[in-house]
Design an enzyme around this catalytic site. Structure first.
Site, PDB file in Angstrom:
ATOM      1  N   HIS A 116       1.950 -13.365   0.294  1.00 32.68           N
ATOM      2  CA  HIS A 116       2.384 -13.178  -1.091  1.00 32.68           C
ATOM      3  C   HIS A 116       3.525 -14.137  -1.457  1.00 32.68           C
ATOM      4  CE1 HIS A 116       0.021  -9.350  -1.930  1.00 32.68           C
ATOM      5  NE2 HIS A 116      -0.380  -9.818  -0.765  1.00 32.68           N
TER       6      HIS A 116
ATOM      7  N   SER B 115       0.845  -1.202   0.000  1.00 33.86           N
ATOM      8  CA  SER B 115       0.000   0.000   0.000  1.00 33.86           C
ATOM      9  C   SER B 115       0.874   1.243   0.000  1.00 33.86           C
ATOM     10  CB  SER B 115      -0.895   0.019   1.245  1.00 33.86           C
ATOM     11  OG  SER B 115      -1.634  -1.169   1.334  1.00 33.86           O
TER      12      SER B 115
HETATM   13  C1  LIG Z   1      -3.329  -5.652  -5.898  1.00 35.63           C
HETATM   14  C2  LIG Z   1      -2.830  -5.181  -4.575  1.00 35.63           C
HETATM   15  N1  LIG Z   1      -2.389  -3.928  -4.446  1.00 35.63           N
HETATM   16  C3  LIG Z   1      -1.910  -3.471  -3.271  1.00 35.63           C
HETATM   17  C4  LIG Z   1      -1.866  -4.274  -2.154  1.00 35.63           C
HETATM   18  C5  LIG Z   1      -1.363  -3.728  -0.857  1.00 35.63           C
HETATM   19  O1  LIG Z   1      -0.292  -4.439  -0.342  1.00 35.63           O
HETATM   20  P1  LIG Z   1      -0.055  -4.510   1.264  1.00 35.63           P
HETATM   21  O2  LIG Z   1      -1.041  -5.462   1.820  1.00 35.63           O
HETATM   22  O3  LIG Z   1       1.348  -5.011   1.375  1.00 35.63           O
HETATM   23  O4  LIG Z   1      -0.204  -3.145   1.793  1.00 35.63           O
HETATM   24  C6  LIG Z   1      -2.328  -5.584  -2.234  1.00 35.63           C
HETATM   25  C7  LIG Z   1      -2.304  -6.459  -1.053  1.00 35.63           C
HETATM   26  O5  LIG Z   1      -2.510  -7.626  -1.078  1.00 35.63           O
HETATM   27  C8  LIG Z   1      -2.823  -6.060  -3.468  1.00 35.63           C
HETATM   28  O6  LIG Z   1      -3.288  -7.298  -3.576  1.00 35.63           O
END
Ligand SMILES: Cc1ncc(COP(=O)(O)O)c(C=O)c1O
Length: 426
Positions: free
Chosen positions: A220, A88
């Protein structure tokens, strides 16, 4: 000194022993044993290296993060990488750079960014956070990725960027997207948060756009528990990303000495020439990344074998279920195994999901569903192209179950058996 070294060796030996003990799985009982969406993918190597960071007192961002950035950039095929504390943050950082006043041609408030209606919330929110307007376009049912014809329809004189998302590890049509971007002079930010190692036309996703972002969250392909990264080939964009990651100060900039000379009265270590955030990862996350990337190709291979097994086996229910396949010219890395209940199926998604959940199979909707329907979108201006029929359908009819390197063969088979048991009623 040698005593503490001995103790450290003992700690690591014990950790190794502990993890080899966890390898003997408890017996699988069909219908009883839980099949979670995710299990930890880290092992003694990651834990020992993180403990080294803690015992050495090297805990804040340093050499390990730098080393991991370099390895990951090489792996994807870009020149520069900036590791951050989440995917994010990676999206927010990339968009913050592209709207930064120090950039030569920044996006301005009210400019539009085209992105899919089906994605995770923090693909869309950073667009809004940066004063930009998300334009949601529909996705294809066969891939859950942005339909490129819908992208063309979305373009206006306010469009400045496309933010494709390689959803669930399935690569977007990057040749067409890059052609559109070149034609209309648009920035491209690839959200590859779910697509580590995926390829389009023999090239890894994350190497096409001006920026790409990855998440290293627990579930992930490569995990630093929490974490993310921003990749780019542009030295200018990378420099701004590094500065904005850390308060906007100049310490990480290659030309910091030249800048500091202009402000002699300010301590160069605390010189701020830009606004910024604190998105720094820790050294433990860097240490995890260095170990995890050695395992990434094997993890991906297991996910691919699982998905191949499931899509082959579940194909017999193809009259009721729509399954994804790897498209020609791509490498799909299967973040999860998505299933769509067809409109004319004699059962609902809820009935199928409830049945699987009762059997212990954990399921999830497709990320945030059709984002147009999320209440948060009532708070800020945005646009959508058409009625987003496929995205609406996915929100109601699709789900996924977990696909991760920890799935044993009897668990993989059990999922197929559960589907067969359910389908026997119809
Ligand atoms: C497509 C997508 N974008 C952004 C994010 C954000 O990543 P994070 O959870 O590491 O903040 C995710 C999280 O799974 C995601 O699937």
């Amino acid at each position: 000194m040698s005593e503490t070294r001995g103790i450290r060796r003992q700690i690591k030996d014990l950790i190794r022993e502990y993890y080899s003990g966890t390898k003997s799985k408890t017996k699988f009982v069909p219908g009883r044993t839980k099949l979670p969406l995710v299990v930890p993918s880290y092992d003694w190597q990651e834990v020992c290296d993180a403990i080294d960071c803690l015992l050495d007192g090297q805990v804040t961002m340093g050499e390990r993060v730098k080393q991991f950035e370099s390895i990951f950039a090489d792996y994807i095929g870009t020149r520069f990488a900036t590791m951050v504390n989440s995917g994010s943050s990676a999206n927010l950082l990339a968009l913050s750079v592209l709207t930064n006043p120090l950039l030569e041609n920044p996006m301005k408030p009210g400019d539009e960014v085209i992105t899919p209606a089906v994605t995770w919330a923090t693909t869309v929110f950073p667009i809004i956070n940066c004063g930009l307007v998300p334009v949601l376009v529909d996705v294809d049912l066969e891939t859950f990725n942005m339909n490129t014809e819908e992208i063309r329809k979305a373009i206006t004189d306010k469009t400045r960027a496309i933010m494709p998302v390689h959803l669930l590890g399935n690569p977007c049509e990057m040749d067409t997207i890059m052609d559109i971007a070149t034609r209309y002079d648009l920035y491209v930010i690839e959200d590859a948060c779910e697509a580590h190692g995926a390829e389009f036309g023999g090239r890894r996703v994350g190497s096409f756009g001006d920026f790409a972002t990855f998440s290293f969250f627990f579930s992930h392909h490569l995990s630093t528990i929490e974490g993310g990264i921003v990749l780019t080939d542009s030295e200018e964009l990378a420099g701004l990303a590094k500065s904005l990651r850390t308060f906007g100060w100049v310490r990480d900039l290659t030309d910091k000495d030249r800048i500091a000379q202009q402000y002699e009265s300010i301590d160069p270590r605390y010189l701020f020439v830009n606004i910024g955030y604190n998105f720094r990862p820790t050294e433990m996350q860097g240490a995890f990344g260095i170990q995890q990337i050695k395992k990434l190709d094997r993890f991906i291979q297991i996910r691919q074998e699982n998905a191949e097994f499931w899509t082959e086996s579940l194909r017999r229910h193809g009259n009721y279920l729509l399954l994804h396949t790897e498209r020609e010219n791509t490498k799909h890395v299967w973040f999860a195994c998505p299933v769509t209940v067809k409109a004319d199926a004699p059962f609902t998604r809820k009935e199928l999901v409830d049945f699987l959940e009762k059997k212990g199979v954990e399921t999830r909707p497709i990320m945030s569903g059709n984002f147009d329907e999320q209440p948060a979108m009532r708070l800020f201006p945005y646009r959508k192209v058409g009625d987003l029929p496929n995205s609406r359908f996915i929100m109601r009819n699709s789900f996924f179950f977990g696909n991760h390197p920890g799935i044993a063969s009897e668990e993989r088979q059990a999922i197929v058996d559960y589907f067969s048991e359910f389908m026997r009623r119809y």
